[in-house]
Design an enzyme around this catalytic site. Structure first.
Site, short mmCIF file in Angstrom:
data_model
loop_
_atom_site.label_atom_id
_atom_site.label_comp_id
_atom_site.label_asym_id
_atom_site.label_seq_id
_atom_site.Cartn_x
_atom_site.Cartn_y
_atom_site.Cartn_z
N SER A 186 -75.25 -49.08 24.90
CA SER A 186 -74.53 -47.81 24.86
C SER A 186 -74.90 -46.98 26.08
O SER A 186 -74.89 -47.48 27.20
CB SER A 186 -74.81 -47.08 23.54
OG SER A 186 -73.92 -46.00 23.35
N GLU A 200 -68.04 -53.30 27.80
CA GLU A 200 -67.63 -52.91 26.45
C GLU A 200 -67.23 -51.46 26.44
O GLU A 200 -67.72 -50.65 27.21
CB GLU A 200 -68.71 -53.24 25.43
CG GLU A 200 -70.03 -52.52 25.64
CD GLU A 200 -70.23 -51.37 24.69
OE1 GLU A 200 -69.36 -51.15 23.81
OE2 GLU A 200 -71.25 -50.67 24.83
N HIS A 239 -70.63 -52.01 20.69
CA HIS A 239 -70.69 -51.12 19.54
C HIS A 239 -70.14 -51.70 18.24
O HIS A 239 -70.05 -51.00 17.24
CB HIS A 239 -69.95 -49.81 19.87
CG HIS A 239 -70.70 -48.93 20.82
ND1 HIS A 239 -70.73 -49.17 22.18
CD2 HIS A 239 -71.45 -47.82 20.62
CE1 HIS A 239 -71.46 -48.24 22.77
NE2 HIS A 239 -71.90 -47.40 21.85
#
Length: 338
Positions: free
Chosen positions: A110, A241, A308
């Protein structure tokens, strides 16, 4: 030349919050994760920033950077694993000591992926994109997540193979805690734009698109210099991502990366499953993947175990990798080549 840290048995894990800390109501998540890791033979040392959170950050930028720099320099700490990601890690980059980074693993994803990418690009130190601390609190760990220990214990010159998960988690269900942390209910299906078998080879780089795009054009995002000076001009295999971007914003980000030269001499793109990817006027993620494959003339695979939508494979920035996808299943073999 890439430098690879080595995780040893009984390692001391330092957890610090270079992005978001943990609100008081959720402090038990950190304590539980620490107990689980200690039961497995690790020791966990938590910094002050882990326990605080206000105005979208754990502490002011200089405070976060100082604690991270301290844990890097502390010979008693073998591995740094932040509690989780957040929003404003980018604020600390200008305050980090990139000139004297020891060989120590940093593991996370993240917002943390921005820290990982910047470190590898600037120093040639391999960094680990994978689980965060709070997701290690389960009584059991799924096979995909558990591979973090094996991957980080691989010696320089060695290799490690990871395969696609059997199932993934579609949505969080905090009302029904699982002893595995994740609720793995959906069949994993790695896809290719071509629909057929795809093989890719190159040096891994990547992270969360939402945040890594913001260092394009800065000293922390010099992909061309890294490619020339650290990996001898070898092609880059990107893993990416999307956390929150709609498809128009995602497409703009891909074009920006392309125009900035990030995809020059690229071996291919691998996209993780996404909780976002909201279509705009019928423009879908699949549309974008096809466009990228045509524009860049490299294979694109997607819905891999990254990001995620857990679980996720542990991917090493700087490592040489061979990835293969066929009939919905995939594998990634990473070689710890200097």
């Amino acid at each position: 030349m890439i430098r690879y840290p080595l995780l040893k048995e009984g390692a001391v894990i330092g957890t610090t919050a270079p992005s978001s800390g943990v609100e008081e109501s959720m402090h038990d998540l950190i304590r539980e994760a620490s107990r689980r890791l200690e039961n497995e033979g690790f020791q966990v040392i938590a910094g002050d920033t882990v326990w605080t959170q206000t105005k979208a950050k754990s502490a002011p930028a200089k405070v976060r950077a100082a604690e991270f720099n301290h844990m890097l320099r502390d010979d008693a700490i073998d591995l740094i694993v932040p509690p989780w990601g957040g929003e404003l890690l980018i604020e600390i980059l200008e305050h980090l000591d990139f000139d004297s980074m020891p060989e120590k693993w940093i593991l996370g994803y993240s917002d943390i992926s921005l820290l990982l990418l910047a470190i590898t690009l600037k120093t040639g130190l391999a960094t680990a994109h994978g689980t965060n601390l709070v997701d290690l609190r389960g009584e059991y760990s799924d096979e995909t997540t558990a591979m973090w220990r094996t991957v980080l214990s691989t010696e320089t010159g060695g290799s490690v193979l990871q395969r696609s998960s059997a199932k993934y988690q579609k949505e969080w269900n905090h009302a029904a805690p699982s002893p595995y942390v994740f609720h793995l209910t959906e069949l994993t299906d790695w896809k290719t734009v071509s629909g057929g078998k795809v093989s890719l080879k190159g040096r891994l780089l990547g992270g969360c698109i939402d945040v890594i795009r913001h260092v394009i054009g800065t000293p922390f995002g010099d992909v061309r210099r890294f490619q020339q000076e650290q990996i001898g001009g070898e092609p880059i295999l990107w893993y990416l991502e999307n956390c929150e971007l709609n498809m128009a914003d995602l497409r703009r980000s891909m074009v920006q990366m392309k125009l900035a030269g990030w995809f020059d001499h690229c071996a291919g793109l691998m996209f993780g499953r996404s909780p976002a990817n909201r279509p705009i006027e019928g423009y879908t993620a699949e549309d974008m993947y096809r466009e990228l494959e045509e524009e860049l003339q490299v294979p694109v695979i997607y819905d891999i175990d990254c990001g995620h939508v857990p679980p996720q494979i542990t991917l090493i920035n700087g490592a040489y990798a061979e990835a293969q996808v066929e009939n919905g299943q995939g594998e990634i073999k990473q070689y710890f080549r200097p």
